[in-house]
Design an enzyme around this catalytic site. Structure first.
Site, short mmCIF file in Angstrom:
data_model
loop_
_atom_site.label_atom_id
_atom_site.label_comp_id
_atom_site.label_asym_id
_atom_site.label_seq_id
_atom_site.Cartn_x
_atom_site.Cartn_y
_atom_site.Cartn_z
CB CYS A 1 -35.48 -37.22 -9.36
SG CYS A 1 -33.94 -36.50 -9.92
CB CYS B 1 -34.15 -33.89 -8.15
SG CYS B 1 -34.36 -34.38 -9.86
#
Lengths: 105, 318
Positions: A29, A32
Site C-alpha cells: 500500500c 500507507c
C-alpha cells in the site's frame, strides 16, 4: 510506537485503558507508506495522552478484518478498548487524524 | 516560509505524479528554481499500480512505485525541491503568482498545474458508506484483504482489467462487470483476462446499489438489456465480499475551475504548448483536456510545460 499483532492486540489495544491510535497499513500500500512518517511525527505531539501503534495487515489480515478494516490506510482510535472512530483513505492524513483525536481527547 | 527575503521560485509545480515530476526534471535541468508540491503521496495514480508495462523502457522492475522512485531521484538530482503541502488556493494575477498552502504562501513567476485526476465513483447507494469497508478504488492497497473471497470489479478499460488480474492473485473468484457490450481495454489485455481461470465477465450490466452493514455483503446488479435486477450476496461462509471500482477518472480541478477554462468533462483546456489563457500558468498530465491519458503522455506534457515555463520566465527578464 507499539508494533501490534494478533498476540498483543487484545492486551495492548482492546484491554488497554485510555486512548490508543492504531495505523493499519499494508506492505503493498503506497498511500500507507506515504502516511507513515506523518503518523510517526504525531506520536511525539500526543505523548502522554495517546498511545500510538501500527499493525501490518499483510501479516495480520484476519485481525484487521475482525476490526472491520478492509481498506488502507485506516487509522482507528480506541478509548478504553472501545472503537471510537476512524480515518480511512483520503481522510487518513495528519489533519484528519488530529481532528479524530480532538473529538475524544 | 520564514525567510526574511521571501523566496520567489521560477516555477512551482502542483502535483508530483509523472507529469509533475517530468516537469520538475526539465525545469530544474534548465536551471530554474523549481518547487514541486505534493499533497499526500508522490507518484499520483501510477504509484498505486502494480505493473507499468506500456511506458517505453520500463520493462524490468516495472512497478508503479519503482518507476516513480526513479523519476523522483532524477528530478532531485537536477535540483528540483519537493515539499508536502496542501494547496488551498491560487492568485494568478500579475507576474508573481501566489500559491496558498497549509505551509504558508508560496510565490513563483510561473505555475504548472499537474494535479491529475481521481477515481470516478459508481455513484450508487451504499458506495460511500462502505468505502474502505469492502468498496475500494486501489487494488494494490486492498486486494490482500479478499484472499480466498469473491470480488466484483466494475469497469471496462485497461485499468479495470489489469487490476482485476492483480486482484485474482488473491481472490477466489473475480467477476468483471461492465456497462457496455464490449471492453474498451487493449485487445491483448482483454484476451488475457478472458482466459484467466479465476475471472468471469458480465457485460451490459451495472451496479444499482451496494449492500452491507459495516462491510460489503452483496451488490444489486442491473442488466441494461433485459432491465432485470438481481441481488448477489456473499457466500454465507465468507460473510463479506469485495467491490473494486475502476470506472474512469475525474480531474482534480476544484481549486482552479473558476480561474482557467475547462472542457465539457471538466478537464483544463490548453493549447499544444500546455498554455492556459493566463500568462505564466501551464498545465500537464491527466488534468488536461486530451485524448490519451497515460504515463507517456503525462511525462511529455510535463516536459513541454517546463520548457514553455522557462521561455515565459526568460521573457519576463527581457
Amino acid at each position: 510506537m507499539l508494533i501490534l499483532d494478533k498476540d498483543n492486540f487484545e492486551s495492548q489495544v482492546l484491554k488497554a485503558s485510555g486512548l490508543v491510535l492504531v495505523d493499519f497499513w499494508g506492505e503493498g500500500c503506497e498511500p500507507c507508506k506515504a502516511l507513515m512518517p506523518d503518523f510517526e511525527a504525531l506520536e511525539s505531539e500526543y505523548e502522554g495522552k495517546v498511545v500510538f501503534g501500527k499493525l501490518n495487515t499483510s501479516q495480520e489480515r484476519r485481525l484487521a478484518i475482525s476490526q472491520r478494516v478492509l481498506g488502507l490506510p485506516t487509522v482507528v482510535l480506541y478509548k478504553d478498548g472501545t472503537r471510537m472512530g476512524e480515518c480511512t483513505k483520503d481522510q487518513a492524513n495528519p489533519a484528519g487524524i488530529k481532528e479524530l483525536i480532538a473529538q475524544h481527547l | 516560509m520564514n525567510n526574511t527575503l521571501e523566496m520567489v521560485y521560477d516555477v512551482i509545480i502542483i502535483g508530483a505524479g509523472p507529469a509533475g515530476l517530468s516537469a520538475g526534471l526539465y525545469a530544474a535541468r534548465a536551471k530554474m528554481s523549481t518547487l514541486i508540491l505534493e499533497r499526500d503521496r508522490t507518484g499520483g495514480q501510477i504509484a498505486g499500480t502494480e505493473e507499468v508495462a506500456n511506458y517505453p523502457g520500463s520493462i524490468k522492475d516495472a512497478t508503479g512505485p519503482s518507476l516513480v522512485a526513479r523519476m523522483v531521484e532524477q528530478a532531485e538530482e537536477f535540483g528540483a525541491v519537493r515539499m508536502r503541502a496542501d494547496v488551498s488556493g491560487f492568485d494568478f494575477e500579475g507576474t508573481i503568482k501566489t500559491v496558498y498552502t497549509d505551509k504558508g504562501e508560496l510565490k513563483a513567476k510561473s505555475i504548472i498545474l499537474a494535479m491529475g485526476a481521481k477515481p470516478r465513483l459508481l455513484d450508487v447507494p451504499g458506495e460511500k458508506l462502505l468505502s474502505g469497508k469492502g468498496v475500494s478504488y486501489c487494488a494494490t492497497c486492498d486486494a490482500e484483504f479478499f484472499t480466498d473471497l469473491e470480488v466484483y470489479v466494475f469497469g471496462g478499460g485497461d485499468t479495470a482489467l489489469e487490476e482485476a488480474m492483480f486482484i485474482a492473485k488473491f481472490a477466489r473468484k473475480v467477476t468483471i462487470v461492465h456497462r457496455r457490450d464490449q471492453f474498451r481495454a487493449a485487445k491483448s489485455i482483454v484476451e488475457k483476462a478472458m482466459n484467466h481461470p479465476k475471472i468471469e465477465m458480465v457485460l451490459n450490466t451495472g451496479a444499482k446499489r451496494i449492500i452491507g452493514d459495516g462491510m460489503v455483503q452483496g451488490i444489486e446488479l442491473e442488466n441494461f438489456i433485459t432491465g432485470e435486477c438481481k441481488e448477489v450476496l456473499a457466500d454465507p461462509n465468507d460473510g463479506l465480499m469485495g467491490v473494486f471500482v475502476f470506472v474512469g477518472y475525474l480531474p482534480e480541478t476544484g481549486l482552479v475551475k473558476d480561474l482557467v477554462k475547462l472542457d465539457a468533462n471538466g478537464y483544463i483546456i490548453t493549447d499544444e504548448n500546455m498554455k492556459t489563457d493566463i500568462p505564466g500558468v501551464f498545465v500537464a498530465g491527466d488534468i488536461r483536456s486530451k485524448s490519451l491519458r497515460q504515463v507517456v503522455t503525462a511525462t511529455a506534457d510535463g516536459a513541454i510545460a517546463a520548457v514553455m515555463a522557462e521561455k515565459y520566465v526568460d521573457s519576463l527578464h527581457d
